[in-house]
Design an enzyme around this catalytic site. Sequence first.
Site, PDB file in Angstrom:
ATOM      1  N   GLY A   1     -22.461   7.356  16.336  1.00 31.30           N
ATOM      2  CA  GLY A   1     -21.904   6.502  17.383  1.00 31.30           C
ATOM      3  C   GLY A   1     -22.840   5.370  17.756  1.00 31.30           C
ATOM      4  O   GLY A   1     -22.404   4.235  17.960  1.00 31.30           O
TER       5      GLY A   1
ATOM      6  N   LYS B   1     -10.451   8.188  11.475  1.00 34.11           N
ATOM      7  CA  LYS B   1      -9.506   7.403  12.276  1.00 34.11           C
ATOM      8  C   LYS B   1      -9.816   5.913  12.355  1.00 34.11           C
ATOM      9  O   LYS B   1     -10.961   5.519  12.550  1.00 34.11           O
ATOM     10  CB  LYS B   1      -9.492   7.936  13.709  1.00 34.11           C
ATOM     11  CG  LYS B   1      -8.824   9.288  13.837  1.00 34.11           C
ATOM     12  CD  LYS B   1      -9.153   9.851  15.186  1.00 34.11           C
ATOM     13  CE  LYS B   1      -8.026  10.693  15.754  1.00 34.11           C
ATOM     14  NZ  LYS B   1      -8.330  11.022  17.151  1.00 34.11           N
TER      15      LYS B   1
ATOM     16  N   GLY C   1     -22.577  10.090  11.218  1.00 28.33           N
ATOM     17  CA  GLY C   1     -23.093  11.446  11.064  1.00 28.33           C
ATOM     18  C   GLY C   1     -22.557  12.136   9.831  1.00 28.33           C
ATOM     19  O   GLY C   1     -23.322  12.734   9.056  1.00 28.33           O
TER      20      GLY C   1
ATOM     21  N   ARG D   1     -32.197  15.039  10.704  1.00 32.95           N
ATOM     22  CA  ARG D   1     -32.633  14.474  11.979  1.00 32.95           C
ATOM     23  C   ARG D   1     -33.994  15.005  12.413  1.00 32.95           C
ATOM     24  O   ARG D   1     -34.738  14.309  13.099  1.00 32.95           O
ATOM     25  CB  ARG D   1     -31.595  14.755  13.066  1.00 32.95           C
ATOM     26  CG  ARG D   1     -30.404  13.833  12.964  1.00 32.95           C
ATOM     27  CD  ARG D   1     -29.398  14.085  14.051  1.00 32.95           C
ATOM     28  NE  ARG D   1     -28.446  12.983  14.129  1.00 32.95           N
ATOM     29  CZ  ARG D   1     -27.254  13.056  14.711  1.00 32.95           C
ATOM     30  NH1 ARG D   1     -26.882  14.195  15.275  1.00 32.95           N
ATOM     31  NH2 ARG D   1     -26.464  12.022  14.742  1.00 32.95           N
TER      32      ARG D   1
HETATM   33  P1  ADP Z   1     -18.728   9.410  10.238  1.00 25.97           P
HETATM   34  O1  ADP Z   1     -19.226  10.590  11.033  1.00 25.97           O
HETATM   35  O2  ADP Z   1     -19.535   9.192   8.983  1.00 25.97           O
HETATM   36  O3  ADP Z   1     -18.612   8.174  11.090  1.00 25.97           O
HETATM   37  P2  ADP Z   1     -15.992  10.160  10.659  1.00 25.97           P
HETATM   38  O4  ADP Z   1     -16.427  11.081  11.721  1.00 25.97           O
HETATM   39  O5  ADP Z   1     -15.253   8.943  11.046  1.00 25.97           O
HETATM   40  O6  ADP Z   1     -17.248   9.737   9.742  1.00 25.97           O
HETATM   41  O7  ADP Z   1     -15.060  10.929   9.627  1.00 25.97           O
HETATM   42  C1  ADP Z   1     -15.477  12.041   8.906  1.00 25.97           C
HETATM   43  C2  ADP Z   1     -14.324  12.948   8.601  1.00 25.97           C
HETATM   44  O8  ADP Z   1     -13.249  12.248   8.018  1.00 25.97           O
HETATM   45  C3  ADP Z   1     -14.719  14.023   7.616  1.00 25.97           C
HETATM   46  O9  ADP Z   1     -14.732  15.251   8.282  1.00 25.97           O
HETATM   47  C4  ADP Z   1     -13.627  13.954   6.548  1.00 25.97           C
HETATM   48  O10 ADP Z   1     -13.156  15.221   6.171  1.00 25.97           O
HETATM   49  C5  ADP Z   1     -12.538  13.172   7.236  1.00 25.97           C
HETATM   50  N1  ADP Z   1     -11.633  12.531   6.267  1.00 25.97           N
HETATM   51  C6  ADP Z   1     -11.954  11.692   5.278  1.00 25.97           C
HETATM   52  N2  ADP Z   1     -10.866  11.381   4.542  1.00 25.97           N
HETATM   53  C7  ADP Z   1      -9.833  12.057   5.070  1.00 25.97           C
HETATM   54  C8  ADP Z   1      -8.441  12.162   4.740  1.00 25.97           C
HETATM   55  N3  ADP Z   1      -7.917  11.510   3.712  1.00 25.97           N
HETATM   56  N4  ADP Z   1      -7.677  12.951   5.514  1.00 25.97           N
HETATM   57  C9  ADP Z   1      -8.211  13.618   6.561  1.00 25.97           C
HETATM   58  N5  ADP Z   1      -9.504  13.565   6.925  1.00 25.97           N
HETATM   59  C10 ADP Z   1     -10.313  12.786   6.183  1.00 25.97           C
HETATM   60 MG    MG Z   2     -18.215  11.916  12.413  1.00 27.79          MG
END
Ligand code: ADP
Ligand code: MG
Length: 407
Positions: A388, A206, A364, A41
């Site tokens: 976000g 999620k 992120g 960033r």
């Molecule tokens: P981003 O920031 O790219 O939008 P998220 O914040 O939605 O992504 O999700 C990132 C997190 O999801 C990571 O910390 C990762 O460890 C977790 N994650 C990915 N797969 C799994 C899984 N199977 N079980 C639990 N956590 C998971």
């Molecule tokens: Mg995230």
Amino acid sequence: MSIRTLDDLLAEGVSGRRVLVRADLNVPLDKQTGDITDDGRIRAVLPTLSALVESGAKVVVCSHLGRPKGSPAPQFSLRPVAGRLGELLGAEVRFAEDTVGDSARSTVEGLADGQVALLENLRFNAGETSKDDAERGAFADQLAAFGDVYVDDAFGAVHRKHASVYDVAARLPHFAGRLLLREVEVLSTLTGDPERPYVVVLGGSKVSDKLAVIEALLPKVDRLLIGGGMCFTFLKAQGHEVGSSLLEEDMVETCRNLLERSEDKILLPVDVVAADAFAPDSPHDVVPADGIPSKRVGLDIGPETVAGFAAALKTSATGDPGNARTIFWNGPMGVFEMAAFANGTRGVAEAIAGSEAFSVVGGGDSAAAVRVLGLDEKSFSHISTGGGASLEYLEGKTLPGIAALEN
Ligand code: ADP
Ligand code: MG
């Protein structure tokens, strides 16, 4: 879009003028050492800052870092960021010990043409994030006093109705920085008329975080590949047991409905890496996605799934239908922070990097994964600095920071 840009400002001339720049320097820090673990960033805002420095502006940079609760908290100080920014910029960055107090005032007053100051964390002040317009406005007045003009280059914060993002723009002549413009330009191609096939890969933790973006993108995409923690709620909706994997019971019905509407577009894992426990050294093996043993936890997509996803992502020289021309990826495919469960994310990221499609990474953690896993950032068309913000943009929401620049 009637936004004035940094180039418009440079054309006006900025020499000797104070330019207040809202940047997004919210970088991840190592919890133990406090070191910056990913300076993506900081690097992303350099084009805007360098242009201002070269044009002889007095550059006053502000940003938030982490989530302090409206008062100073040393672990969230921007001081280390000032150091790193100075190294990358190749110029001294004068650091103010507060955001709008005596230190900030004297630092800004002492700036010569072409010099840069960084103010202390915006969120050390309750006014920054306040829901009360008057409280936010009062803080915005203090910030605005440090600039003759305002440049917003904090794409990662445009979805926030915060003083430095929203209210300051109403108080000063305002312009969009290079990064913000590039982000909007790229993301608008994804919501507009992307070249097809258009393939979206979603993962992360999620479904509930990503539901709005799934709903918004589903009608536009040709393929939606789902991995990460969220895939288990979809697998459950198909009637499979998911052991003790991440599951949002209250989203199962929603996922079932999404699958009914667009089963043909959605690709789910066929195998997963199942572990005994959520731990880096936990024993683990590959199991079919429809046969996750009870008590085991799915922490990554399996190799067969990676191969299937990679096939949907590659662009063949002969332009076979079914292969991607546009890719958007958000959310890691597994718990990539643990080496044993990073293969899915690595495999999918490599497939995207190797594709000739126009490829955009948002989120992120996904952006961090690209760098942490040592992939070449240049093999992606664009890596968004806004988690976000990029999702809300794709959802079609009005973003306060962009709306403020349009006025
Ligand atoms: P981003 O920031 O790219 O939008 P998220 O914040 O939605 O992504 O999700 C990132 C997190 O999801 C990571 O910390 C990762 O460890 C977790 N994650 C990915 N797969 C799994 C899984 N199977 N079980 C639990 N956590 C998971
Ligand atoms: Mg995230």
